[in-house]
Every structure is written in structure tokens, then in C-alpha cells.
Write an enzyme that holds these catalytic residues in place. Structure first.
Site, PDB file in Angstrom:
ATOM      1  CE1 TYR A 125      -2.742  -3.334   0.959  1.00 51.60           C
ATOM      2  CE2 TYR A 125      -4.364  -1.604   0.615  1.00 51.60           C
ATOM      3  CZ  TYR A 125      -4.045  -2.946   0.705  1.00 51.60           C
ATOM      4  OH  TYR A 125      -5.013  -3.887   0.548  1.00 51.60           O
ATOM      5  CE  LYS A 174       1.885 -18.409  -0.184  1.00 52.52           C
ATOM      6  NZ  LYS A 174       0.896 -19.512  -0.182  1.00 52.52           N
ATOM      7  CG  ASP A 207      -2.016 -20.540   1.296  1.00 49.77           C
ATOM      8  OD1 ASP A 207      -1.378 -20.276   2.347  1.00 49.77           O
ATOM      9  OD2 ASP A 207      -1.520 -21.198   0.361  1.00 49.77           O
ATOM     10  CG  ASP A 231      -7.765  -4.361   2.427  1.00 50.06           C
ATOM     11  OD1 ASP A 231      -8.889  -4.253   2.944  1.00 50.06           O
ATOM     12  OD2 ASP A 231      -7.446  -3.815   1.357  1.00 50.06           O
TER      13      ASP A 231
END
Ligand code: NAI
Ligand code: MG
Length: 338
Positions: A125, A174, A207, A231
Site C-alpha cells: 500500500y 506467506k 492461504d 485488508d
């Protein structure tokens, strides 16, 4: 104590729901002097500037903001005032609780109580993006994760968990693929966790986390993660408790904080006195907690829960068969305060 707070009514349903929240704060006996300022579309029309200096000056003075939603033009026009405010005041924490309220339809779960702490400034972002050549054959975005940025959000999450006697903090990442950015965030989490032996700490890959949250959200308590994952996960979490109608959020930094609803300006229902003000009322409750007004915070949250559970005076999004206006709902919450 008398608090001085900046109020940005916002646009769309903003003025209606902020009016409701203020009425309830007054009824609860909280003493607030408001500095009312305009931002976004309203400010653009009046002052030709979506973020006038007056707004920044007011926030620098009061350091606390209650904010209605602001419409952001898509793909053109001025850039998001929300993002600009987060950057300007270094509001590195985005705190979003997801809690079940009796009377709000949720698909499968009936007693969820989660808090997501999303890093609010870094990674994807930062807006560092470009096409690699003039034919737009490829595009690149740069996501920077810093030690300072990671430390302060993770520490904030641990401190909050400790202060509010929460049991567990799950760090989501991740790092198996994003070995450097994700790896740094995870390593810092593991380092800081050693300072908080009373809070159970674990980590999950994003995930798997998405699947686990839908299958068995009860295994989670507090969650801390980087900007993009936060988010997405916080919207997933609000889905678990019946959608955006009850979802508040806080943007917090070391020197200022902005409290708002997660939902937007809802132009489709603006000006009709039918919007549900609950998310903004819950944001005001978070603000009271932040200000140390714990009694008033509990009182308002209870009055809101009671009004919604009774299902007599609720807005249309909560009960399609039997509903009242925003102002009647507000009055019912005020009566429940007594
Ligand atoms: P939205 O959240 O405004 O509306 C989505 C749907 O939910 C609409 O059908 C709306 O009527 C309904 N809804 C939202 N809040 C409600 C409430 N309190 N009571 C009853 N129904 C409610 O999302 P949308 O339409 O994508 O965005 C509208 C504008 O808001 C956009 O310009 C967007 O950029 C802006 N926005 C601003 C935010 C902020 O200021 N923090 C956050 C999200 C969006
Ligand atoms: Mg979002």
C-alpha cells in the site's frame, strides 16, 4: 474529563450516522467538545481541496478523530483522503474487531470475538508502482516491509492482547514464498513473542488461514498481519459476523487516532434516514476505550447490543420485516442507556 475531538461528518450517509453516534455519546454523559471539519467531496466542493489544512491542524491539536465515511472517486479524481490521513499521522495500526451480536444474521457462527491488527502503512500500500516500459508489457509494484514498521504493529497487538486479557495472538504471513518480506515479519513476531509468555503465540500461512477462519474461527483470538492480508482477512472476519453493518475500525499511531466504520458512504441510501449507525457507534465505543472512558464504553455497547437483540427498534438492514429509521433506532439506544 472534557475531551476535545475532531469530527469529520463525511458524505453520503456520514452526516446521518455521525449525528446518531453524537446523540448517544451525549446521552451516555460523555463530555466532548467537537471540532467539526470537512474533508473529501464536501471539502472539495466548498474549498476546492479534499483535505484542507484546517483538517490537518485540527487533528494535530486534538489527536483524536471520529470520522464518517468519505467517497473516493474510482480510477480518477483526488486520491483517497483516508490513505492520506493514515500516512500524514503515521497511523500504523488498523484495528478491526469482529464480534457477534445477538439479532444480527450470521451464516454459521454465533459467538465470534476476534480482533485483527493490520499493518496500515507499508508493503503493497506504499503505492510504489510502475509499468516497466511504455507499451505496458509488464508492471511492477514494490512492497517494503521494515523492521521498525513490523515491530511496532506486532508490539501493539501483543500489548493490546495483554491489556485486555486476550489469550492468543496468531501472526499471518506467506513467508514460505515471500521469504524476505514475510520472513522478516515472522522473525520479528517470534522475537517479540518471547517478551509475552502469558500470551499464546502461533503463526499461520495466509492461504491456510483463510480456510481455517471459515471452517473453525473459534480457534483464533487476536490476529496480526501485514497490510494486504489484513485488508482481506478483516473483511472475511466481518463476513463471519454478518457483514459490514456492525464493523468498526480504528487507525492508530503514536500521536493520533482515527475511529470510523469499516463501511463506505453508501450513496444508494444516503439522506433517507434508514442507514444503520451501529458500526460508527461501535467505532465511538473504541474511541472511548482509547480515551480511558471505560464505563461509558461498556454502557453504550450494552445498550446497542440490547436494542439489536430485542429486534423491535432496528434498521432495515438488520430486520427487513420490522424496521425503524436511523433516528428512531438512535432514540431506542439512548433509552436503553438508562
Ligand atoms: P459501502 O460500504 O458504502 O456500501 C456497500 C453496501 O452496503 C451498499 O448497498 C450500502 O447501502 C450498504 N451499507 C453500507 N453501510 C451501511 C449502513 N451503515 N447501513 C445500511 N447499509 C449500509 O461501499 P461502496 O458502495 O463500495 O462504497 C461507497 C463509497 O464509499 C466509495 O466512494 C468508497 O470509496 C467509499 N468508502 C469509504 C470508506 C471510508 O471512508 N473509510 C470505506 C469504504 C468505502
Ligand atoms: Mg478493505
Amino acid at each position: 474529563m472534557n475531551h476535545r475531538i475532531t469530527l469529520i461528518p463525511g458524505d453520503g450517509i456520514g452526516p446521518e450516522i455521525t449525528k446518531s453516534a453524537i446523540k448517544i455519546l451525549n446521552a451516555a454523559g460523555v463530555k466532548i467538545e467537537w471540532e467539526v471539519v470537512e474533508a473529501g467531496l464536501t471539502a472539495l466542493e466548498k474549498y476546492r481541496d479534499p483535505l484542507p489544512q484546517e483538517v490537518l491542524d485540527s487533528i494535530s491539536r486534538t489527536k483524536v478523530v471520529l470520522k464518517g465515511p468519505l467517497t473516493t472517486p474510482i480510477g480518477k479524481g483526488f486520491r483517497s483522503v483516508n490513505v492520506a490521513l493514515r500516512k500524514e499521522f503515521e497511523l500504523y495500526v488498523n484495528q478491526r474487531p469482529a464480534k457477534t451480536f445477538k439479532g444480527i444474521k450470521s451464516l454459521y457462527f454465533d459467538h465470534i470475538d476476534l480482533i485483527i491488527f493490520r499493518e496500515n502503512l507499508e508493503e503493497f500500500y506504499s503505492g510504489i508502482e510502475h509499468y516497466i516500459d511504455s507499451s505496458r508489457s509488464a508492471a511492477e509494484t514494490i512492497g517494503i516491509v521494515t523492521r521498525r514498521g513490523s515491530e511496532r504493529i506486532i508490539r501493539y497487538a501483543f500489548e493490546h492482547a495483554k491489556k485486555h486479557k486476550r489469550k492468543k495472538l496468531t501472526l499471518v504471513h506467506k513467508a514460505n514464498i515471500l521469504k524476505y518480506t514475510g520472513g522478516l515479519f515472522l522473525d520479528i513476531g517470534e522475537e517479540i513473542a518471547k517478551e509475552y509468555p502469558e500470551i499464546k503465540f502461533d503463526d499461520k500461512i495466509i492461504d491456510n488461514m483463510a480456510m481455517q477462519m471459515v471452517m473453525n474461527p473459534y480457534q483464533f483470538d487476536c490476529i496480526v498481519t501485514t497490510n494486504l492480508f489484513g485488508d482481506i482477512l478483516s473483511d472475511l472476519a466481518s463476513g463471519l459476523v454478518g457483514g459490514l453493518g456492525m464493523a468498526p475500525g480504528a487507525n492508530i499511531g503514536d500521536s493520533a487516532a482515527i475511529f470510523e466504520a469499516v463501511h463506505g458512504s453508501a450513496p444508494d441510501i444516503a439522506g433517507q434516514n434508514i442507514a444503520n449507525p451501529s458500526a460508527l457507534i461501535l467505532a465511538a465505543v473504541m474511541m472511548l476505550d482509547y480515551l480511558g472512558e471505560f464505563d461509558a464504553a461498556i454502557k453504550i455497547e450494552r445498550a446497542l447490543s440490547k436494542t439489536i437483540a430485542e429486534q423491535i427498534h432496528v434498521t432495515r438492514d438488520i430486520n427487513k420485516e420490522n424496521y425503524v429509521s436511523t433516528s428512531e433506532f438512535t432514540d431506542a439506544v439512548c433509552r436503553a442507556l438508562e
